[in-house]
Design a protein around this motif. Structure first.
Motif, mmCIF file in Angstrom:
data_model
loop_
_atom_site.group_PDB
_atom_site.id
_atom_site.type_symbol
_atom_site.label_atom_id
_atom_site.label_comp_id
_atom_site.label_asym_id
_atom_site.label_seq_id
_atom_site.Cartn_x
_atom_site.Cartn_y
_atom_site.Cartn_z
ATOM 1 N N HIS A 193 0.947 -1.164 -0.088
ATOM 2 C CA HIS A 193 0.014 0.089 0.089
ATOM 3 C C HIS A 193 1.032 1.414 -0.030
ATOM 4 C CE1 HIS A 193 -2.689 -2.966 2.100
ATOM 5 N NE2 HIS A 193 -3.522 -2.296 1.129
ATOM 6 N N ILE B 209 1.825 -3.689 4.493
ATOM 7 C CA ILE B 209 0.553 -3.029 4.761
ATOM 8 C C ILE B 209 0.260 -1.768 5.294
ATOM 9 C CG2 ILE B 209 -1.493 -3.619 6.130
ATOM 10 C CD1 ILE B 209 -1.158 -6.698 5.804
ATOM 11 N N ASP B 210 -0.393 -0.668 4.803
ATOM 12 C CA ASP B 210 -0.214 0.437 5.374
ATOM 13 C C ASP B 210 -1.672 1.229 4.774
ATOM 14 O OD1 ASP B 210 0.070 2.754 6.940
ATOM 15 O OD2 ASP B 210 1.793 3.605 5.533
ATOM 16 N N VAL C 263 3.263 -5.426 8.426
ATOM 17 C CA VAL C 263 2.386 -4.173 8.737
ATOM 18 C C VAL C 263 3.179 -2.891 9.217
ATOM 19 C CG1 VAL C 263 0.350 -3.361 10.060
ATOM 20 C CG2 VAL C 263 0.634 -5.790 9.790
ATOM 21 N N GLU D 177 -0.760 1.621 9.200
ATOM 22 C CA GLU D 177 -2.198 1.214 9.650
ATOM 23 C C GLU D 177 -2.497 -0.194 8.971
ATOM 24 O OE1 GLU D 177 -5.337 4.360 10.229
ATOM 25 O OE2 GLU D 177 -3.979 5.234 8.638
ATOM 26 N N GLY D 178 -2.987 -1.074 9.519
ATOM 27 C CA GLY D 178 -3.598 -2.100 8.803
ATOM 28 C C GLY D 178 -5.151 -2.163 9.312
ATOM 29 N N ALA E 232 -6.608 -4.344 4.308
ATOM 30 C CA ALA E 232 -5.322 -4.798 4.823
ATOM 31 C C ALA E 232 -5.272 -6.362 4.605
ATOM 32 C CB ALA E 232 -5.035 -4.495 6.272
ATOM 33 N N GLY F 154 -2.678 -9.904 3.250
ATOM 34 C CA GLY F 154 -2.121 -10.087 4.794
ATOM 35 C C GLY F 154 -2.103 -11.598 5.023
ATOM 36 N N MET G 182 5.227 -7.040 12.209
ATOM 37 C CA MET G 182 4.382 -5.842 12.515
ATOM 38 C C MET G 182 5.582 -4.893 13.270
ATOM 39 S SD MET G 182 0.929 -5.427 14.362
ATOM 40 C CE MET G 182 -0.204 -4.028 14.674
ATOM 41 N N TYR H 140 -3.243 -2.726 13.647
ATOM 42 C CA TYR H 140 -3.886 -3.684 12.753
ATOM 43 C C TYR H 140 -5.395 -3.875 13.416
ATOM 44 C CZ TYR H 140 -3.597 -7.510 9.355
ATOM 45 O OH TYR H 140 -3.633 -8.381 8.548
#
Length: 274
Positions: A74, A117-118, A155, A158-159, A164, A168, A175, A181
């Protein structure tokens, strides 16, 4: 963000909502910042071959410590123009289908997959719903569970919910220390439970969305430490720490057979919430 978060003792627990603020910090390293520092020869691929390209998801191939890998991430955008272009990191169906296309190419050529993930969540607009947002997310969940190549998930900020989770599902889930998350944002949770978004701090505590909480619950496998005041203070150091964890995770999962990788993923998913 309070000044206390910047001068806190390393051993002092940080309230959940302070972690939320750090995860959303405007100077926090985003996916492209990490890609630049972690990988070489990154080549971005665009488009889902069905509708369009989605800039909220960056996908391509790169080299990680001498090994060819796939990268899916992301990207929120740093300034107003970039954020509008990246849709604030909220993908549409074509973004998830692009990610699936890259994962299928990685499977074909036997390349490990790294995802970052963001995102506050998948884009909830009517155009995304018309093009099958829910189906695109569900398809990714199913296909990622079946991939035979190693998948390392991180992560980094933000998840948010299915937005996300759609990238994922992995063999090893990392993380960052100040990432979050959750199935819903603290503000959204507070608005539903107490009809007052101002109760977000209380909601953040109840949601158990911090790295420490999720490690205890078995949602993540490893917490990646950040520079003492947060990743936003030293992106180079944050990337160095992350690189160590990525190397360790990849070294572990490549030893597993494809059958073992799929079995472990299945068992991990079935155990969630137990």
């Amino acid at each position: 963000m309070s000044d206390d978060a910047n001068v806190r003792d390393r051993d002092e627990p940080l309230p959940a909502f302070e972690r939320v603020k750090l995860a959303r910090h405007t100077d926090r390293p985003y996916a492209l910042d990490f890609i630049q520092r972690l990988f070489s020869d990154f080549t971005e691929l665009r488009g889902d071959r069905r509708f369009a390209d989605d800039p909220a998801l960056i996908c391509g191939f790169a080299t990680f410590q001498g090994e060819l890998v796939a990268v899916i991430a992301h990207q929120k955008g740093r300034d107003t123009k970039q954020r509008r272009h990246r849709n604030f990191g909220m993908p549409k169906p074509e973004g998830y289908r692009k990610a699936l296309r890259i994962m299928q190419l990685a499977e074909k050529f036997q390349r490990p997959v790294f995802t970052f993930i963001d995102t506050p969540g998948a884009y909830p607009g009517i155009d995304a719903e018309e093009r099958g947002q829910a189906e695109a997310i569900a398809r990714n969940l199913m296909e990622m569970a079946k991939l035979e190549v190693p998948i390392i998930v991180t992560v980094i900020g933000e998840g948010g919910s299915g937005g996300a989770l759609a990238i994922g599902i992995g063999d090893w889930v990392l993380m960052l220390e100040n990432a979050i998350y959750s199935v819903i944002s603290p503000e959204g949770c507070a608005a539903i439970l107490w009809k007052d978004a101002a109760q977000a701090a209380q909601a953040a505590q109840a949601l158990r969305l911090t790295a420490n909480d999720l490690k205890r619950l078995g949602m993540v496998d490893q917490i990646v430490p950040e520079p003492s005041a947060g990743a936003h203070t030293d992106a180079d150091e944050a990337a160095r720490l992350l690189k160590e964890s990525l190397s360790e995770g990849l070294a572990a999962v490549v030893k597993w057979s494809p059958h073992e990788r799929k079995s472990r993923r299945y068992e991990k998913l079935r155990a969630l919430g137990g």
